[in-house]
Design an enzyme around this catalytic site. Structure first.
Site, PDB file in Angstrom:
ATOM      1  N   GLU A  50       0.733  -1.004   0.160  1.00 36.09           N
ATOM      2  CA  GLU A  50      -0.051  -0.049   0.095  1.00 36.09           C
ATOM      3  C   GLU A  50       0.642   1.588   0.223  1.00 36.09           C
ATOM      4  OE1 GLU A  50      -4.322   1.288   2.555  1.00 36.09           O
ATOM      5  OE2 GLU A  50      -2.472  -0.137   3.362  1.00 36.09           O
ATOM      6  N   LYS A 117      -9.290   2.885  -2.332  1.00 36.54           N
ATOM      7  CA  LYS A 117      -9.343   2.269  -0.965  1.00 36.54           C
ATOM      8  C   LYS A 117     -11.443   3.184  -0.952  1.00 36.54           C
ATOM      9  CE  LYS A 117      -7.611   1.029   3.538  1.00 36.54           C
ATOM     10  NZ  LYS A 117      -6.325   1.593   4.171  1.00 36.54           N
ATOM     11  N   CYS A 169      -5.436  -3.136   1.835  1.00 34.25           N
ATOM     12  CA  CYS A 169      -5.761  -3.154   3.184  1.00 34.25           C
ATOM     13  C   CYS A 169      -7.294  -3.331   4.825  1.00 34.25           C
ATOM     14  CB  CYS A 169      -4.938  -2.184   4.411  1.00 34.25           C
ATOM     15  SG  CYS A 169      -4.014  -2.368   5.855  1.00 34.25           S
ATOM     16  N   SER A 197       0.182  -2.522   7.299  1.00 37.16           N
ATOM     17  CA  SER A 197      -0.628  -3.514   8.662  1.00 37.16           C
ATOM     18  C   SER A 197       0.412  -3.632   9.604  1.00 37.16           C
ATOM     19  CB  SER A 197      -0.798  -4.470   8.139  1.00 37.16           C
ATOM     20  OG  SER A 197      -1.297  -4.811   9.516  1.00 37.16           O
ATOM     21  N   LYS A 203       0.362 -10.801  15.983  1.00 35.67           N
ATOM     22  CA  LYS A 203      -0.288  -9.838  14.985  1.00 35.67           C
ATOM     23  C   LYS A 203      -0.596 -11.145  13.211  1.00 35.67           C
ATOM     24  CE  LYS A 203      -2.173  -5.879  12.473  1.00 35.67           C
ATOM     25  NZ  LYS A 203      -2.090  -5.019  12.412  1.00 35.67           N
ATOM     26  N   ASN A 428      13.078  13.112  42.393  1.00 29.03           N
ATOM     27  CA  ASN A 428      13.595  13.904  41.392  1.00 29.03           C
ATOM     28  C   ASN A 428      14.600  14.451  40.848  1.00 29.03           C
ATOM     29  OD1 ASN A 428      11.048  12.362  40.481  1.00 29.03           O
ATOM     30  ND2 ASN A 428      10.255  14.683  40.576  1.00 29.03           N
ATOM     31  N   THR A 452      14.101   5.156  28.895  1.00 29.17           N
ATOM     32  CA  THR A 452      13.886   3.808  29.235  1.00 29.17           C
ATOM     33  C   THR A 452      12.865   3.864  29.534  1.00 29.17           C
ATOM     34  OG1 THR A 452      15.080   4.568  30.817  1.00 29.17           O
ATOM     35  CG2 THR A 452      16.275   3.863  29.675  1.00 29.17           C
ATOM     36  N   GLU A 457       5.303   2.208  33.422  1.00 29.97           N
ATOM     37  CA  GLU A 457       5.787   3.072  33.938  1.00 29.97           C
ATOM     38  C   GLU A 457       4.638   4.467  33.807  1.00 29.97           C
ATOM     39  OE1 GLU A 457       9.357   3.863  33.455  1.00 29.97           O
ATOM     40  OE2 GLU A 457      10.450   2.492  35.294  1.00 29.97           O
ATOM     41  N   LYS A 578       2.409  14.289  31.091  1.00 28.84           N
ATOM     42  CA  LYS A 578       4.102  13.370  31.147  1.00 28.84           C
ATOM     43  C   LYS A 578       3.586  12.008  28.756  1.00 28.84           C
ATOM     44  CE  LYS A 578       5.554  12.590  35.870  1.00 28.84           C
ATOM     45  NZ  LYS A 578       6.176  11.927  37.021  1.00 28.84           N
TER      46      LYS A 578
END
Length: 615
Positions: A50, A117, A169, A197, A203, A428, A452, A457, A578
């Site tokens: 596609e 499409k 698709c 995709s 998947k 912090n 990271t 988190e 955040k």
């Protein structure tokens, strides 16, 4: 397809390409290379993925006039190379000020038409209705380009007695008004599905079953071709090529290749399934192996396409930074194995080096940045891992910087800071003090700073903004902490990263409070397994707090569970800002909390107050 006039046999092929949004020179060269491969193998019908010409991820640039115009001109270049072959290639098509997602069919240097499409995905990471218009089922019009009249819309093509049509698709994934239903009634022999995709673990198995069952349901040969690689930053494409015929898988490729393109061929007998010659390559669907392949390819593409000189990583000795270091080492190992040392090093602008560990040393710099709250255990874990994979390793203390910031604030406030009153601030400032110096190192090296943050988190804001979240790329932001921990155990055993043994012996901890306080992540939050269960129900399944509790409490009153659910929803609500500021991340799982690629949530909200009161 000269042989189709007497015997309905042909060599059918899918070409998956690693493209880059509107990188015309690269994209067209890649298409030509795949075309040359196909023609040299006597392929009759070749299908690309596609929006192959432009790349799938052009985003708002799709709204411009010039992109579609340039794509059309590049299409004409490709048409000139399509002698003695039939080719399907995707591009945006601009009609009356609207953009459509099209698949053009070319036969022997002539454009036969462009299918548009009909179904546009708009959930999860998908945003197509912003850029494209959906084409109406059954509608065909004629457009004019450079004096040539071309049919576009919902088309069926006849090429030497073989009837060919498209599902593009999402057209194959809809539950109602699927194009294939109508194409089957029109006696179509081959359905081509050019796709973009996104990768998610496991998947591919779902795709295979969809293509197999579609070929059975529509009594046809069905060819699916996906995009390949980290095209534009966040989304990874696995390069699936799947061919099925009347309920049987006949051809599969090996996904997630480091090659710029991969062409899979299959000798197909249209009328006799048993006479079709299978072409099935070995491809692992094991979840941990899939992830190793996907992140390795994603990091490789991101590095070469960004033209950065390498990676810099604040290696704490904990699980999150350790898995990222291991991914970089695995990228090098797999890249050299597949491309050869010379091609791999050349593609990244590195001097030739045949030893994988020495290549890792060229592109990955790790730093352990300790304070008085850091333990010897995490230092050892970081150093041993870096040494085992060959990364360049530095170790320094940031205690002086932490004390400098703290003393200035104490002077301004006229009081001493204490853990009883100032716990969060004192945690912090340690994380934030690490950021400027590691950024400086990354700038000097012209390298990408890897952050990271993981998904668990991200859910609850258990990360310091402008601290451990600092970076230009967040490779694991869509992975849960439990998955990270089990993958590291798997990598130590199956991939033989023995340097992970020290990391795998430690309990996850931020190491920001004094050591005698025995800080752990799960004591600060809740057990990661519980957090993941709540996340699945609250975020992926979009259940209310009461529904989450009813699902998890097994019919018994559970005050601890109620407390954890309340904590999750409250922390989720107040920490959207955040998540908005997290570095770009790879989409790796069915669930992702990145608001720019999966889960959108208001920064300011009622915070589920009334809903939590029902508990």
């Amino acid at each position: 397809m000269s042989n189709l006039q007497t015997v309905r046999k042909l060599i059918l092929a899918g070409a998956t390409l690693n493209q880059t949004p509107f990188d015309w020179k690269h994209n067209v060269a890649n298409i030509r290379h795949a075309l040359e491969k196909a023609k040299s193998s006597k392929v009759d019908l070749l299908c690309f993925a596609e929006l192959t010409l432009t790349g799938y991820s052009c985003e708002d640039v799709f709204l411009s006039e010039w992109l579609a115009e340039t794509a059309w001109n590049k299409l004409l270049e490709v048409v000139a190379y399509c002698d003695n072959i039939t080719v399907a290639i995707g591009l945006p098509v601009r009609i009356d000020g609207k953009t459509y997602n099209g698949a053009c069919l070319i036969h022997n240097k002539k454009i036969l038409g462009i299918t548009l499409k009909q179904n546009l995905p708009k959930d999860g990471i998908h945003y197509e209705p912003r850029w494209f218009e959906a084409w109406k089922s059954g509608e065909v019009i004629t457009i004019e380009r450079a004096g040539n009249k071309i049919q576009v819309g919902d088309l069926v093509y006849d090429v030497n007695g073989v009837r060919i049509a498209f599902e593009i698709c999402e057209d194959a994934w809809v539950l109602t008004n699927r194009p294939g239903e109508r194409l089957c009634k029109q006696g179509v022999d081959i359905i081509l599905n050019p796709s973009a995709s996104h990768f998610a673990m496991s998947k591919s198995n779902i795709r295979e079953e969809l293509i197999r069952s579609s070929s059975e349901k529509f009594n046809c040969t069905y060819l699916y071709v996906n995009q390949l690689g980290n095209e534009a930053g966040r989304i990874i494409y696995d390069g699936d090529v799947i061919l099925a015929q009347r309920g049987e898988i006949k051809a599969l490729n090996r996904r997630l290749t480091f090659q710029h393109n991969d062409v899979l061929y299959c000798d197909v007998n249209i009328d006799d399934t048993n006479a079709t010659i299978p072409a099935i390559e070995i491809d692992s669907k094991e979840k941990n192996e899939e992830l190793a392949q996907a992140v390795s390819l994603a990091l490789y593409d991101y590095l070469r396409k960004s033209k950065a000189k390498g990676f810099v990583l604040s290696l704490s000795g904990g699980a999150d930074s350790s898995i990222i270091a291991t991914f970089v080492a695995e990228m090098v190992r797999r890249g050299i194995h597949e491309l050869g040392a010379e091609n791999f090093c050349k593609s990244l602008g590195l001097p030739l080096e045949n030893n994988a560990k020495k290549v890792v040393g060229q592109i990955l710099t790790c730093v352990y940045q300790g304070t008085k709250n850091s333990s010897t255990h995490t230092l050892q874990a970081a150093e041993e891992l870096a040494k085992s994979i060959g990364a360049t390793f530095h170790h320094w203390s940031i205690e002086e910087e932490v004390n400098s910031y703290s003393s200035k604030i104490e002077e301004a406030l006229g009081r001493s800071l204490s853990w009883e009153k100032d716990d969060i601030a004192l945690q912090n400032i340690q994380a934030r003090s690490r950021s400027p110096i590691i950024w400086m190192l990354a700038n000097i090296k012209q390298a990408l700073l890897l952050t990271t943050s993981n998904r668990s988190e991200g859910n609850v804001g258990y990360a310091t903004m402008d601290g451990d979240t600092s970076g230009s790329l967040a490779p694991i932001a869509s992975l849960s902490k439990p998955f990270v921990l089990q993958w590291l155990q798997w990598a130590e055993q199956e991939l033989e990263y023995k340097g992970l043994s020290f990391v795998n012996d430690l309990k996850p901890t931020a190491e920001l409070r004094p050591l005698e306080r025995h800080q752990t992540d799960e004591a600060d939050l809740m057990p990661y397994g519980v957090l993941e269960q709540i996340e699945l129900l609250a975020i992926k399944q979009r259940k209310s707090p009461k529904e989450v509790y009813s699902t998890l409490n097994n019919g018994n009153e559970d005050e601890v569970l109620k407390s954890n659910i309340k904590k999750f929803f409250r922390l989720w609500s107040i920490n959207q800002w955040k998540r908005e500021r997290l570095a770009p991340s790879f989409h790796l799982d069915d669930l992702n909390v990145d608001p720019r690629s999966w889960c959108r949530f208001p920064i300011l909200s009622g915070g589920f107050d009334e809903e939590l009161n029902t508990l």
